[in-house]
Motif scaffolding. Structure first.
Motif, PDB file in Angstrom:
ATOM      1  N   TYR A 331       0.833  -1.203   0.000  1.00 62.31           N
ATOM      2  CA  TYR A 331       0.000   0.000   0.000  1.00 62.31           C
ATOM      3  C   TYR A 331       0.869   1.255   0.000  1.00 62.31           C
ATOM      4  CZ  TYR A 331      -4.211  -2.748   0.983  1.00 62.31           C
ATOM      5  OH  TYR A 331      -5.264  -3.624   0.902  1.00 62.31           O
ATOM      6  N   GLU A 378     -15.039   4.508   9.249  1.00 63.12           N
ATOM      7  CA  GLU A 378     -13.597   4.280   9.334  1.00 63.12           C
ATOM      8  C   GLU A 378     -13.168   4.440  10.785  1.00 63.12           C
ATOM      9  OE1 GLU A 378     -11.005   6.365   6.764  1.00 63.12           O
ATOM     10  OE2 GLU A 378     -12.050   5.769   4.938  1.00 63.12           O
ATOM     11  N   GLU A 380     -10.003   3.758  13.882  1.00 60.47           N
ATOM     12  CA  GLU A 380      -8.558   3.661  14.053  1.00 60.47           C
ATOM     13  C   GLU A 380      -8.159   2.256  14.502  1.00 60.47           C
ATOM     14  OE1 GLU A 380      -7.280   8.194  15.302  1.00 60.47           O
ATOM     15  OE2 GLU A 380      -7.904   6.797  16.881  1.00 60.47           O
ATOM     16  N   GLU A 381      -7.067   1.769  13.931  1.00 63.46           N
ATOM     17  CA  GLU A 381      -6.502   0.484  14.328  1.00 63.46           C
ATOM     18  C   GLU A 381      -5.071   0.698  14.795  1.00 63.46           C
ATOM     19  OE1 GLU A 381      -7.005  -2.689  11.466  1.00 63.46           O
ATOM     20  OE2 GLU A 381      -8.656  -1.615  10.524  1.00 63.46           O
ATOM     21  N   LYS A 397      -0.715   3.964  15.620  1.00 68.00           N
ATOM     22  CA  LYS A 397      -1.952   3.873  14.848  1.00 68.00           C
ATOM     23  C   LYS A 397      -1.644   3.532  13.398  1.00 68.00           C
ATOM     24  CE  LYS A 397      -4.527   7.150  17.712  1.00 68.00           C
ATOM     25  NZ  LYS A 397      -5.134   8.500  17.788  1.00 68.00           N
ATOM     26  N   LYS A 398      -2.424   2.631  12.860  1.00 67.96           N
ATOM     27  CA  LYS A 398      -2.269   2.211  11.466  1.00 67.96           C
ATOM     28  C   LYS A 398      -2.692   3.347  10.547  1.00 67.96           C
ATOM     29  CE  LYS A 398      -3.737  -1.613   8.478  1.00 67.96           C
ATOM     30  NZ  LYS A 398      -4.600  -2.819   8.419  1.00 67.96           N
ATOM     31  N   GLN A 399      -1.834   3.664   9.578  1.00 68.43           N
ATOM     32  CA  GLN A 399      -2.128   4.763   8.661  1.00 68.43           C
ATOM     33  C   GLN A 399      -3.090   4.301   7.577  1.00 68.43           C
ATOM     34  OE1 GLN A 399       1.340   6.415   6.764  1.00 68.43           O
ATOM     35  NE2 GLN A 399       0.322   8.331   6.234  1.00 68.43           N
ATOM     36  N   ARG A 400      -4.105   5.097   7.332  1.00 63.18           N
ATOM     37  CA  ARG A 400      -5.105   4.789   6.309  1.00 63.18           C
ATOM     38  C   ARG A 400      -4.788   5.619   5.064  1.00 63.18           C
ATOM     39  NH1 ARG A 400      -9.257   1.382   4.431  1.00 63.18           N
ATOM     40  NH2 ARG A 400     -11.134   2.561   3.939  1.00 63.18           N
ATOM     41  N   GLU A 402      -4.797   6.446   0.714  1.00 63.49           N
ATOM     42  CA  GLU A 402      -5.779   6.418  -0.372  1.00 63.49           C
ATOM     43  C   GLU A 402      -5.708   5.102  -1.136  1.00 63.49           C
ATOM     44  OE1 GLU A 402      -7.935   9.399  -3.425  1.00 63.49           O
ATOM     45  OE2 GLU A 402      -5.794   9.740  -3.093  1.00 63.49           O
ATOM     46  N   HIS A 404      -5.431   2.208   0.214  1.00 68.51           N
ATOM     47  CA  HIS A 404      -6.348   1.309   0.920  1.00 68.51           C
ATOM     48  C   HIS A 404      -7.773   1.499   0.384  1.00 68.51           C
ATOM     49  CE1 HIS A 404      -3.117   1.389   4.067  1.00 68.51           C
ATOM     50  NE2 HIS A 404      -3.462   0.126   4.188  1.00 68.51           N
ATOM     51  N   LYS A 405      -8.156   2.758   0.230  1.00 65.21           N
ATOM     52  CA  LYS A 405      -9.510   3.063  -0.245  1.00 65.21           C
ATOM     53  C   LYS A 405      -9.695   2.627  -1.698  1.00 65.21           C
ATOM     54  CE  LYS A 405      -9.634   7.085   2.830  1.00 65.21           C
ATOM     55  NZ  LYS A 405      -9.705   8.564   2.914  1.00 65.21           N
ATOM     56  N   GLU A 408     -10.209  -1.106  -1.728  1.00 65.92           N
ATOM     57  CA  GLU A 408     -11.503  -1.369  -1.097  1.00 65.92           C
ATOM     58  C   GLU A 408     -12.654  -1.130  -2.062  1.00 65.92           C
ATOM     59  OE1 GLU A 408     -13.568   1.363   1.964  1.00 65.92           O
ATOM     60  OE2 GLU A 408     -12.508  -0.125   3.166  1.00 65.92           O
TER      61      GLU A 408
END
Length: 675
Positions: A331, A378, A380-381, A397-400, A402, A404-405, A408
């Motif tokens: 990612y 959404e 936080e993980e 914290k796991k970074q989210r 684009e 990933h999106k 998805e």
């Protein structure tokens, strides 16, 4: 039948109090077990610890109603054990006079389990030691007096050891670490006979090896379920061909084989903090089935012609293919290519135009999804950096991203398009069924509870009353709330409370749509290496594509399989959460005495829970340790209120706290206020 007697499923909390959900009498079919996913706790029958009559969580029991308590709550007693939910448990061995006791990891097991010396096999006797963890099987428990009697199935090793603790979590949730010999043998036979891919198999598939294709996965991924291809169509500048290619596990894992039976039993891969417990042996999950780069691979594909300007699907094709992925992206690497392009040192930079185009179409899909009423949940993980012994040295914290999106959106597209195609292909065929991923509308009482909770937090959630006072809520109102709380200290808390108020997404042969995603049709198709339901959907789709016969007894069979997948999903998620909680407690155990900042995440009559803002490590501040005043629980305000100084500690408040204790065995943390 006596109205005061019945049969039901019992759950038990950590205090040893039971709650029986009676079986449902639906007339022509008689008594059926209650749904494990839609229980109404207020209508359950409460059972005090002394009236459990040896019942354990999940058991099917006979019961008798004995009356009501002072809170007008129906109470009862267990009269018989009809069917045990489980007989194997994991825990810590403690020396007894003639053998050992097992203190179960599951704190709902309210009694210690006795293992007599004569039930410990000779080969296990040298391994069985105090403070070691073991898996046991209960062999006898005749009465309410005394202890359950058990034998040791395996000794896992000393408590506190990382491998032992992870193994314990997996076994406790009903999964296995290794595979039976027969399953391993079948997997190795496939490796020998199916590599390389046979020419006749390739000839019967759509050849997509010429399309620009890549996978995008976590940096530490070893199995690759899905790939995306992109192709410009010269005849129409606004139209592109986008393929979603999924590992064709159904080609290798055939119904009735040992591989299939084991995959069905597990139903899911389990993702712990430091390892994956796969649904399929690694020779399949990481090699044969996995869409590894620069290798010919068998896939089951959804191929769409789409408008770049709108994200509209103009045509779709489903079927078996052969692909060859050009590139394996993480990612982070794919995001770097999108952001920096040719300036990136990555050999994937040449794919920037394709990634940018895919990103733009994905944005259109995402916009349309939310316009149609999907809820933006959404959350936080956290992730961990571990040392060589598995001890956490960093929590972050796991970074989210684009990317990933992007992935998805194409997986959602494939899932809903496949679901719609299957539904419309079988809707006029009597008795036909499939496996859908459904999400029911929220229950009325849950929505009213959420609205009251939010009101105490200072937010308004409009609940519409329908006929008979049934409360309902629109996705638009939920999204407006989530937008209002974005960036505020209470954001995570309110998101969690809102998610908990929703119905649970489950698998079902009856399609009712997906409320949270606002899809009329939805299934799981895109992860057959790690989810058995997806493998089933592949088989169903292939049967439709080749014009196969549809039997009349499908619905009942798929109902059983959907229930199995739904139940195993819950256990897999519990295992993941338990491993995270374990590492959070271990992390804080090295920081006793240090001061942190966090948000009040729960308030009870015995104290308040606080979640640290960066690591999300949650601990309890006991009311008895709040010594500056006498605090009382204000249930309606979700707050603790000082009787002299009127100081109020409410849900969502930010406080500073000191870590005072960490119990790794119970996976709990103790905090005190740092004033």
């Amino acid at each position: 039948m006596d109205k005061n007697k019945g049969i039901g499923i019992i759950s038990i909390n950590s205090k040893g109090v039971g709650f029986i959900t009676p079986h449902i009498d639906d007339g022509h079919r008689g008594l059926t077990p209650p749904s494990k996913f839609q229980k109404d706790r207020d209508k359950d029958i409460m059972v005090s610890p002394e009236k459990l009559n040896t019942a354990f969580p999940g058991d099917e029991v006979g019961f008798e109603i004995t009356g009501k308590n002072r809170f007008d709550r129906v109470e009862g007693k267990v009269t018989s054990i009809i069917k045990r939910a489980r007989t194997t448990f994991v825990g810590i061995l403690e020396k007894a006079q003639n053998g050992f006791y097992l203190i179960a990891d599951d704190k709902r097991v309210y009694v210690d389990i006795l293992i007599p010396q004569n039930l410990i096999s000779e080969n296990l006797q040298p391994k069985a030691q105090a403070d070691f963890k073991a898996q046991i099987e209960i062999t006898d428990w005749k009465g309410t007096e005394g202890h359950p009697i058990a034998k040791i199935l395996s000794v896992l090793g000393p408590k506190g050891n990382n491998d032992v603790e992870m193994h314990s979590i997996v076994l406790e949730k009903g999964f296995d670490i290794g595979f039976p010999d027969e399953v391993v043998a079948e997997a190795h036979t496939l490796e020998k006979t199916e590599k390389p891919i046979r020419a006749d198999e390739i000839a019967g598939r759509r050849d997509m090896r010429g399309a620009t294709t890549f996978t995008i996965d976590p940096i530490d991924a070893k199995d690759f379920d899905d790939a995306i291809s992109y192709n410009e169509l010269s005849e129409n500048a606004d139209e592109v061909e986008i393929g979603v290619h999924i590992a064709d596990v159904s080609y290798y894992v055939r119904p009735g084989t040992a591989l299939d039976k084991e995959a069905y039993k597990r139903a899911f891969s389990v993702y712990l903090v430091d390892r994956t417990i796969p649904m399929l042996p690694e020779v399949l999950s990481n090699d044969l089935c996995s869409l590894n780069p620069q290798t010919d691979k068998l896939a089951f594909s959804s191929i769409f012609k789409m408008k770049k300007s709108t994200g509209e699907v103009t045509s779709s094709w489903f079927g078996r293919t052969i692909i060859n992925s050009n590139k394996r992206f993480s990612y982070e690497e794919a995001q770097e290519v999108i952001d920096r392009g040719s300036a990136s040192p990555s050999d994937g930079a040449k794919f920037q135009p394709d990634l940018l185009a895919l990103r733009d179409v994905a944005r259109k899909l995402r916009e349309k999804k939310f316009e149609n009423g999907a809820i933006d949940f959404e959350t936080e993980e956290v992730k961990f950096r571990l040392d060589e012994n598995g001890k956490p040295i960093e929590v972050y914290k796991k970074q989210r991203l684009e990317t990933h999106k992007l992935v998805e959106e194409y997986m959602l597209l494939s899932n809903r398009q496949v679901a719609e195609f299957i539904f419309k292909s079988i809707e006029n065929k009597n008795g036909a069924a499939s496996i859908y991923r459904i999400h029911d509308v929220p229950q009325t009482d849950k929505i009213h509870e959420l609205a009251l909770f939010l009101k105490a937090m200072g937010y308004d959630l409009p609940v519409k009353d329908g006929k008979g006072g049934n409360g309902s809520i629109s996705a638009k109102d939920i999204n407006a709330l989530l937008k209002e709380i974005a960036g505020k200290p209470e954001e995570s808390l309110i998101k969690t409370a809102t998610i908990r108020s929703m119905s649970k997404a489950i698998y079902s042969p009856a399609n009712i749509g997906h409320f949270g995603l606002a899809f009329e049709y939805y299934t799981h198709f895109t992860s057959p290496i790690r989810r058995y339901a997806d493998l089933l959907v592949h088989r169903i789709l292939q049967n439709i594509l080749v014009g196969g016969k549809i039997s009349q007894d499908e619905f009942a069979r798929y109902k059983r399989m959907a229930d199995q997948c739904s139940e195993r999903e819950v256990k897999a998620a519990e295992a993941e959460r338990t491993s995270i909680k374990l590492k959070q407690v271990e992390y804080m155990s090295e920081r006793v005495g240090q001061i942190f900042e966090g948000t009040i995440s729960g308030v009870t009559e015995w104290g308040m829970y606080v979640e640290e803002k960066n690591t999300k490590c949650e601990g309890m501040i006991k009311i008895r340790d709040m010594t500056d005043d006498f605090y009382q629980h204000d249930e309606k305000r979700y707050a603790l209120v000082g009787q002299k100084n009127k100081k109020v500690y409410s849900l969502g408040d930010v406080v500073k706290f000191k870590v005072t204790g960490a119990d790794v065995e119970r996976k709990s943390l103790d905090y005190v206020l740092a004033i």
